[in-house]
Design an enzyme around this catalytic site. Structure first.
Site, PDB file in Angstrom:
ATOM      1  N   HIS A 102      45.436  -5.204 -51.016  1.00 26.58           N
ATOM      2  CA  HIS A 102      45.925  -3.837 -51.242  1.00 26.58           C
ATOM      3  C   HIS A 102      44.777  -2.850 -51.158  1.00 26.58           C
ATOM      4  O   HIS A 102      43.677  -3.128 -51.625  1.00 26.58           O
ATOM      5  CB  HIS A 102      46.625  -3.721 -52.601  1.00 26.58           C
ATOM      6  CG  HIS A 102      45.823  -4.276 -53.737  1.00 26.58           C
ATOM      7  ND1 HIS A 102      45.733  -5.627 -53.996  1.00 26.58           N
ATOM      8  CD2 HIS A 102      45.055  -3.663 -54.667  1.00 26.58           C
ATOM      9  CE1 HIS A 102      44.951  -5.822 -55.053  1.00 26.58           C
ATOM     10  NE2 HIS A 102      44.521  -4.652 -55.474  1.00 26.58           N
ATOM     11  N   HIS A 104      43.564   0.749 -52.489  1.00 24.54           N
ATOM     12  CA  HIS A 104      43.800   1.780 -53.498  1.00 24.54           C
ATOM     13  C   HIS A 104      43.535   3.150 -52.870  1.00 24.54           C
ATOM     14  O   HIS A 104      42.535   3.323 -52.172  1.00 24.54           O
ATOM     15  CB  HIS A 104      42.808   1.649 -54.662  1.00 24.54           C
ATOM     16  CG  HIS A 104      42.929   0.391 -55.464  1.00 24.54           C
ATOM     17  ND1 HIS A 104      43.502   0.374 -56.719  1.00 24.54           N
ATOM     18  CD2 HIS A 104      42.522  -0.876 -55.217  1.00 24.54           C
ATOM     19  CE1 HIS A 104      43.439  -0.864 -57.214  1.00 24.54           C
ATOM     20  NE2 HIS A 104      42.853  -1.641 -56.322  1.00 24.54           N
TER      21      HIS A 104
HETATM   22  P1  5GP Z   1      42.766  -4.949 -58.031  1.00 25.96           P
HETATM   23  O1  5GP Z   1      41.846  -4.980 -59.226  1.00 25.96           O
HETATM   24  O2  5GP Z   1      43.346  -6.305 -57.700  1.00 25.96           O
HETATM   25  O3  5GP Z   1      42.135  -4.283 -56.843  1.00 25.96           O
HETATM   26  O4  5GP Z   1      43.936  -3.975 -58.438  1.00 25.96           O
HETATM   27  C1  5GP Z   1      45.216  -4.395 -58.813  1.00 25.96           C
HETATM   28  C2  5GP Z   1      45.964  -3.134 -59.174  1.00 25.96           C
HETATM   29  O5  5GP Z   1      47.339  -3.445 -59.267  1.00 25.96           O
HETATM   30  C3  5GP Z   1      45.538  -2.555 -60.533  1.00 25.96           C
HETATM   31  O6  5GP Z   1      45.092  -1.224 -60.352  1.00 25.96           O
HETATM   32  C4  5GP Z   1      46.794  -2.664 -61.377  1.00 25.96           C
HETATM   33  O7  5GP Z   1      46.976  -1.580 -62.241  1.00 25.96           O
HETATM   34  C5  5GP Z   1      47.905  -2.745 -60.338  1.00 25.96           C
HETATM   35  N1  5GP Z   1      49.068  -3.497 -60.768  1.00 25.96           N
HETATM   36  C6  5GP Z   1      49.054  -4.725 -61.354  1.00 25.96           C
HETATM   37  N2  5GP Z   1      50.319  -5.127 -61.598  1.00 25.96           N
HETATM   38  C7  5GP Z   1      51.143  -4.137 -61.141  1.00 25.96           C
HETATM   39  C8  5GP Z   1      52.559  -3.992 -61.111  1.00 25.96           C
HETATM   40  O8  5GP Z   1      53.339  -4.845 -61.557  1.00 25.96           O
HETATM   41  N3  5GP Z   1      53.039  -2.851 -60.569  1.00 25.96           N
HETATM   42  C9  5GP Z   1      52.217  -1.887 -60.064  1.00 25.96           C
HETATM   43  N4  5GP Z   1      52.801  -0.788 -59.562  1.00 25.96           N
HETATM   44  N5  5GP Z   1      50.870  -1.997 -60.070  1.00 25.96           N
HETATM   45  C10 5GP Z   1      50.337  -3.116 -60.609  1.00 25.96           C
END
Ligand code: 5GP
Ligand code: ZN
Length: 141
Positions: A102, A104
């Site tokens: 993903h 951001h």
């Molecule tokens: P990472 O640290 O893997 O780059 O970011 C994962 C992101 O996914 C985090 O910013 C977290 O808040 C978001 N996230 C985790 N679970 C969910 C969810 O169930 N729904 C949504 N909309 N975002 C999520």
């Protein structure tokens, strides 16, 4: 790389978990992050499950990233942010928590308190040249 039963983002794609979806195409989905760093913090994901960027073909990356300029612009317009960061955490050590690739989109404003400072260093003699060669060789493989 079909839907992954343990993956929270695959569940969102399948409609088994709710999300505030802002973009839904045949191969990509974008929705608000559930724990935003700023209002409008948005995630852009491919509908196919890829754990990280290295798993994706150039074509898949291209198809996903074609949405980024318009999406980021829409996020910025909707929030009135002065700018934004695009972030990809690739691998746990880089901060990746959800193992479905993903990007951001994080709206930014002056004095928003988020900061963006990494401690940079300089190369010892010969190290940059050695790295340059290794990376270039890797690209040629
Ligand atoms: P990472 O640290 O893997 O780059 O970011 C994962 C992101 O996914 C985090 O910013 C977290 O808040 C978001 N996230 C985790 N679970 C969910 C969810 O169930 N729904 C949504 N909309 N975002 C999520
Ligand atoms: Zn997934």
């Amino acid at each position: 790389m079909a839907a992954n039963d343990d993956c929270i983002f695959c569940k969102i794609i399948a409609g088994r978990l709710p999300a505030n979806v802002v973009l839904d195409t045949d191969d990509a989905l974008a929705f608000l992050d559930i724990a935003p760093l700023a209002d409008g913090h948005t995630l852009l994901i491919p509908k196919r499950h890829f754990s990280d960027l290295v798993e994706m073909s150039a074509e898949s990356v291209q198809r996903l990233l074609r949405h980024l300029p318009t999406l980021a612009h829409a996020v910025q317009s909707a929030t009135g942010a002065a700018g934004f960061n695009i972030l990809l955490a690739n691998g746990a050590v880089a901060g990746q928590v959800v193992n479905h690739l993903h990007f951001h989109i994080i709206p930014r404003d002056a004095d928003d308190g988020l900061g963006f400072r990494w401690n940079s260093k300089s190369y010892a003699d010969g190290v940059a040249e050695s790295l340059r060669q290794r990376i270039q060789t890797g690209l040629a493989d």
